[in-house]
Scaffold this motif. Sequence first.
Motif, mmCIF file in Angstrom:
data_model
loop_
_atom_site.group_PDB
_atom_site.id
_atom_site.type_symbol
_atom_site.label_atom_id
_atom_site.label_comp_id
_atom_site.label_asym_id
_atom_site.label_seq_id
_atom_site.Cartn_x
_atom_site.Cartn_y
_atom_site.Cartn_z
ATOM 1 N N ILE A 190 0.856 -1.191 0.000
ATOM 2 C CA ILE A 190 0.000 0.000 0.000
ATOM 3 C C ILE A 190 0.887 1.234 0.000
ATOM 4 O O ILE A 190 1.814 1.347 0.800
ATOM 5 N N GLU A 191 0.595 2.157 -0.900
ATOM 6 C CA GLU A 191 1.331 3.429 -0.992
ATOM 7 C C GLU A 191 0.345 4.561 -0.728
ATOM 8 O O GLU A 191 -0.346 5.019 -1.640
ATOM 9 N N LEU A 192 0.269 4.997 0.523
ATOM 10 C CA LEU A 192 -0.703 6.026 0.905
ATOM 11 C C LEU A 192 -0.297 7.430 0.464
ATOM 12 O O LEU A 192 -1.136 8.313 0.363
ATOM 13 N N ASP A 193 0.980 7.633 0.184
ATOM 14 C CA ASP A 193 1.461 8.968 -0.184
ATOM 15 C C ASP A 193 1.271 9.283 -1.659
ATOM 16 O O ASP A 193 1.509 10.411 -2.087
ATOM 17 N N LYS A 194 0.825 8.323 -2.449
ATOM 18 C CA LYS A 194 0.638 8.537 -3.887
ATOM 19 C C LYS A 194 -0.794 8.994 -4.173
ATOM 20 O O LYS A 194 -1.719 8.668 -3.447
ATOM 21 N N ALA A 195 -0.963 9.722 -5.276
ATOM 22 C CA ALA A 195 -2.280 10.234 -5.651
ATOM 23 C C ALA A 195 -2.624 9.802 -7.073
ATOM 24 O O ALA A 195 -1.736 9.591 -7.900
ATOM 25 N N TYR A 196 -3.921 9.702 -7.324
ATOM 26 C CA TYR A 196 -4.391 9.354 -8.654
ATOM 27 C C TYR A 196 -4.214 10.570 -9.561
ATOM 28 O O TYR A 196 -4.572 11.690 -9.187
ATOM 29 N N SER A 197 -3.688 10.367 -10.743
ATOM 30 C CA SER A 197 -3.314 11.494 -11.605
ATOM 31 C C SER A 197 -4.501 12.334 -12.066
ATOM 32 O O SER A 197 -4.374 13.539 -12.224
ATOM 33 N N ARG A 198 -5.661 11.733 -12.281
ATOM 34 C CA ARG A 198 -6.822 12.511 -12.737
ATOM 35 C C ARG A 198 -7.495 13.263 -11.601
ATOM 36 O O ARG A 198 -8.234 14.197 -11.836
ATOM 37 N N PHE A 222 -6.133 14.453 -7.901
ATOM 38 C CA PHE A 222 -5.052 14.425 -6.922
ATOM 39 C C PHE A 222 -5.558 14.406 -5.482
ATOM 40 O O PHE A 222 -4.801 14.135 -4.569
ATOM 41 N N MET A 223 -6.845 14.642 -5.262
ATOM 42 C CA MET A 223 -7.407 14.547 -3.918
ATOM 43 C C MET A 223 -7.635 13.084 -3.532
ATOM 44 O O MET A 223 -7.789 12.768 -2.363
ATOM 45 N N GLN A 224 -7.670 12.202 -4.504
ATOM 46 C CA GLN A 224 -7.826 10.765 -4.258
ATOM 47 C C GLN A 224 -6.459 10.209 -3.889
ATOM 48 O O GLN A 224 -5.623 9.989 -4.744
ATOM 49 N N ARG A 225 -6.227 9.999 -2.600
ATOM 50 C CA ARG A 225 -4.909 9.582 -2.117
ATOM 51 C C ARG A 225 -4.829 8.073 -1.966
ATOM 52 O O ARG A 225 -5.797 7.428 -1.581
ATOM 53 N N GLY A 226 -3.663 7.530 -2.264
ATOM 54 C CA GLY A 226 -3.367 6.128 -2.031
ATOM 55 C C GLY A 226 -3.554 5.243 -3.242
ATOM 56 O O GLY A 226 -4.346 5.527 -4.137
ATOM 57 N N ARG A 227 -2.751 4.181 -3.265
ATOM 58 C CA ARG A 227 -2.847 3.159 -4.297
ATOM 59 C C ARG A 227 -2.261 1.870 -3.747
ATOM 60 O O ARG A 227 -1.571 1.888 -2.726
ATOM 61 N N VAL A 228 -2.549 0.778 -4.423
ATOM 62 C CA VAL A 228 -2.062 -0.532 -3.994
ATOM 63 C C VAL A 228 -1.277 -1.145 -5.145
ATOM 64 O O VAL A 228 -1.758 -1.185 -6.275
ATOM 65 N N ARG A 229 -0.075 -1.605 -4.848
ATOM 66 C CA ARG A 229 0.722 -2.334 -5.841
ATOM 67 C C ARG A 229 0.549 -3.817 -5.565
ATOM 68 O O ARG A 229 0.611 -4.250 -4.415
ATOM 69 N N VAL A 230 0.320 -4.597 -6.629
ATOM 70 C CA VAL A 230 0.110 -6.036 -6.487
ATOM 71 C C VAL A 230 1.046 -6.794 -7.414
ATOM 72 O O VAL A 230 1.422 -6.302 -8.475
ATOM 73 N N LEU A 231 1.408 -7.994 -6.990
ATOM 74 C CA LEU A 231 2.261 -8.866 -7.789
ATOM 75 C C LEU A 231 1.461 -10.120 -8.094
ATOM 76 O O LEU A 231 1.132 -10.892 -7.203
ATOM 77 N N LEU A 232 1.126 -10.303 -9.368
ATOM 78 C CA LEU A 232 0.290 -11.437 -9.766
ATOM 79 C C LEU A 232 1.102 -12.692 -10.045
ATOM 80 O O LEU A 232 0.623 -13.800 -9.821
ATOM 81 N N LYS A 233 2.331 -12.527 -10.547
ATOM 82 C CA LYS A 233 3.139 -13.685 -10.951
ATOM 83 C C LYS A 233 4.465 -13.734 -10.209
ATOM 84 O O LYS A 233 5.049 -12.696 -9.898
ATOM 85 N N ARG A 234 4.933 -14.948 -9.967
ATOM 86 C CA ARG A 234 6.257 -15.156 -9.376
ATOM 87 C C ARG A 234 7.315 -14.928 -10.456
ATOM 88 O O ARG A 234 6.997 -14.735 -11.628
ATOM 89 N N GLU A 235 8.579 -14.980 -10.064
ATOM 90 C CA GLU A 235 9.669 -14.778 -11.023
ATOM 91 C C GLU A 235 9.695 -15.855 -12.100
ATOM 92 O O GLU A 235 10.083 -15.597 -13.229
ATOM 93 N N ASP A 236 9.252 -17.069 -11.754
ATOM 94 C CA ASP A 236 9.241 -18.149 -12.748
ATOM 95 C C ASP A 236 8.016 -18.095 -13.667
ATOM 96 O O ASP A 236 7.873 -18.923 -14.556
ATOM 97 N N GLY A 237 7.136 -17.132 -13.455
ATOM 98 C CA GLY A 237 5.971 -16.967 -14.320
ATOM 99 C C GLY A 237 4.708 -17.621 -13.805
ATOM 100 O O GLY A 237 3.632 -17.430 -14.376
ATOM 101 N N SER A 238 4.769 -18.382 -12.720
ATOM 102 C CA SER A 238 3.574 -19.022 -12.171
ATOM 103 C C SER A 238 2.775 -18.003 -11.354
ATOM 104 O O SER A 238 3.328 -17.070 -10.777
ATOM 105 N N LEU A 239 1.479 -18.196 -11.302
ATOM 106 C CA LEU A 239 0.588 -17.268 -10.610
ATOM 107 C C LEU A 239 0.596 -17.522 -9.105
ATOM 108 O O LEU A 239 0.681 -18.668 -8.666
ATOM 109 N N TYR A 240 0.478 -16.449 -8.315
ATOM 110 C CA TYR A 240 0.343 -16.608 -6.870
ATOM 111 C C TYR A 240 -1.005 -17.219 -6.543
ATOM 112 O O TYR A 240 -1.116 -18.063 -5.672
#
Length: 137
Positions: free
Chosen positions: A58-66, A68-86
């Motif tokens: 979770i990155e609470l200090d980031k804002a949506y570009s369209r 800027f009052m909408q604060r926060g975003r979530v980064r997710v990782l769908l695949k492992r390094e070998d390409g298999s899904l979590y």
Amino acid sequence: MQVEAPNIKKWNVIYPVYINSKKTVTEGRRVSATKACENPTCIEIGDCCSYLKVPFAIELDKAYSRDFMQRGRVRVLLKREDGSLYNTDIGSKKQLMLRVAELIPKHHGRTKKQEPANTSTATTGPSKSGKGGKKKR
């Protein structure tokens, strides 16, 4: 399952606007309004990712570009390094957004907030009689 990794910049980004049913497509919504949820937060999205066993940050200090009052975003990782899904049920960012939008209305923070509102009785305030509104010039 919040994971800190040096290559976090390569993870997918999900802004709460993407699954907000109160927003339009031009304002940034990316799923259909019928499948979206009402006013999601980054914390709720993170909790849903944790439930789905998908690594997130979770990155609470980031804002949506369209909006800027909408604060926060979530980064997710769908695949492992070998390409298999979590999570084998979630193969794309769109599928993750749809699953998260399904889960957020059932989120424990939302269900606790709604219980007291259902048990309380609404009282009507004193009715205004007579003059009111704008003054004549």
